[in-house]
Enzyme design. Structure first.
Site, PDB file in Angstrom:
ATOM      1  N   HIS A 167      19.304  -2.005 -23.835  1.00 36.77           N
ATOM      2  CA  HIS A 167      20.687  -2.312 -23.497  1.00 36.77           C
ATOM      3  C   HIS A 167      21.335  -3.299 -24.460  1.00 36.77           C
ATOM      4  CE1 HIS A 167      20.026  -6.423 -21.876  1.00 36.77           C
ATOM      5  NE2 HIS A 167      18.827  -5.950 -21.555  1.00 36.77           N
ATOM      6  N   ASP A 168      22.588  -3.046 -24.779  1.00 42.29           N
ATOM      7  CA  ASP A 168      23.428  -3.960 -25.569  1.00 42.29           C
ATOM      8  C   ASP A 168      22.959  -4.109 -27.012  1.00 42.29           C
ATOM      9  OD1 ASP A 168      25.429  -5.191 -23.529  1.00 42.29           O
ATOM     10  OD2 ASP A 168      23.493  -5.316 -22.527  1.00 42.29           O
TER      11      ASP A 168
END
Length: 309
Positions: free
Chosen positions: A218-219
């Site tokens: 994620h991210d």
């Protein structure tokens, strides 16, 4: 993650049923993790070790589990459990939406794009022109694809972040309300898993090419014109700058930067930032020529031991 429209501090406090410090009408425009916050955002913090980092961040609203002195120009949301209440806000502003078919009616699909049978296109997905989405691909809600993108079979874009808080009764999941953004001219191989941001974006930069069986957390941001070989595992919140080459079975820990032009040889275990235009090898990893000299020296150890005896 920005809200559809601005809310007041009083309105946000009512959603999560908490006290607050600041004007009733203090503007709240979104919510984000600390590495991507901007003014108008809520950031959450639930450990004294990180209070100062959150209070001094760009976020102007801090969801915190202790009433502390409020910095000038900011507001506080006082909660007994900021993690729980951050999840409440995600559920409120990005609630789960089920699909009634393989391709959501709210998806926007550009001219010349081909969607092969059994691909799943989620709610509010945007796909550009002249893309090829092969069979059994899943593109989760709110993901964005540019033009001339190829996604091979079995790949999942927009799975949930692997982000948990350990509690006495077990693990509590932080909900994911972010997106995956794939820029123009990207090709992604079979059976890749690219997780959505918790509140922000996981990004695959323009012109990058990904082999099969890659996990991207994620991210994480992959820069432009990067080349990623098979069986790579990249944790969350990593920045891979432009023109990086990563060979097979490399593992990269979270919250580090892979500098522009870096080459990571196969099976590197990457635990810290790299230097630009440098090639690395090994676990623990190091500059490739240095690591090869170390390896050559180790091979001489049995002969040295014999001489000592």
């Amino acid at each position: 993650m920005k809200f559809p429209h601005e809310h007041s501090l009083k309105e946000i406090a009512a959603i999560i049923d908490c006290d607050y410090v600041g004007d009733n009408d203090f503007p709240v425009q979104g919510m984000n993790e600390i590495h991507v916050v901007t003014p108008g955002d809520i950031v959450f913090v639930d450990h004294p070790k990180y209070y100062d980092k959150a209070l001094e961040s760009a976020a102007t609203i801090v969801l915190i589990n202790k009433e502390v002195e409020c910095p000038e120009g900011k507001a506080l949301l006082i909660s007994d459990d900021p993690f729980r209440d951050f999840n409440k806000l995600t559920r409120h502003f990005k609630p789960f939406q089920s699909l009634n078919g393989l391709i959501s009616e709210s998806a926007e699909i550009g001219e010349g794009t081909i969607i092969q049978p059994n691909a799943v296109i989620g709610n509010h997905v945007k796909i550009g022109k002249n893309c090829l989405i092969k069979s059994n691909v899943t593109i989760g809600d709110n993901c964005v694809l540019g033009d001339n993108v190829i996604i091979h079979s079995g790949t999942v874009l927009g799975g949930d972040a692997f982000y948990y808080k350990k509690r006495a009764e077990g693990y509590d999941k932080l909900l994911s309300g972010g997106r995956v953004v794939v820029e123009n001219n990207v090709e992604i191989g079979t059976n890749n898993s690219i997780d959505r941001g918790v509140t922000g974006d996981t990004i695959i930069g323009e012109g990058s090419k990904l082999d099969n069986l890659i996990q991207i957390g994620h991210d994480t941001v992959i820069g432009k014109n990067c080349l990623l070989a098979s069986q790579i595992g990249i944790a969350g919140c990593v920045v891979v700058e432009d023109d990086v080459t990563i060979w097979g079975q490399v593992g990269i820990r979270s919250d580090i930067t892979i500098a522009k032009g870096t080459v990571l040889m196969a099976q590197c275990g990457v635990s810290k930032d790299t230097e630009p235009n440098t090639t690395y090898w090994g676990t623990p990893f190091g500059e490739v020529r240095t690591k090869l000299r170390e390896y050559a020296a180790i091979k001489k150890l049995p002969e040295i031991v014999k001489k000592i005896k």
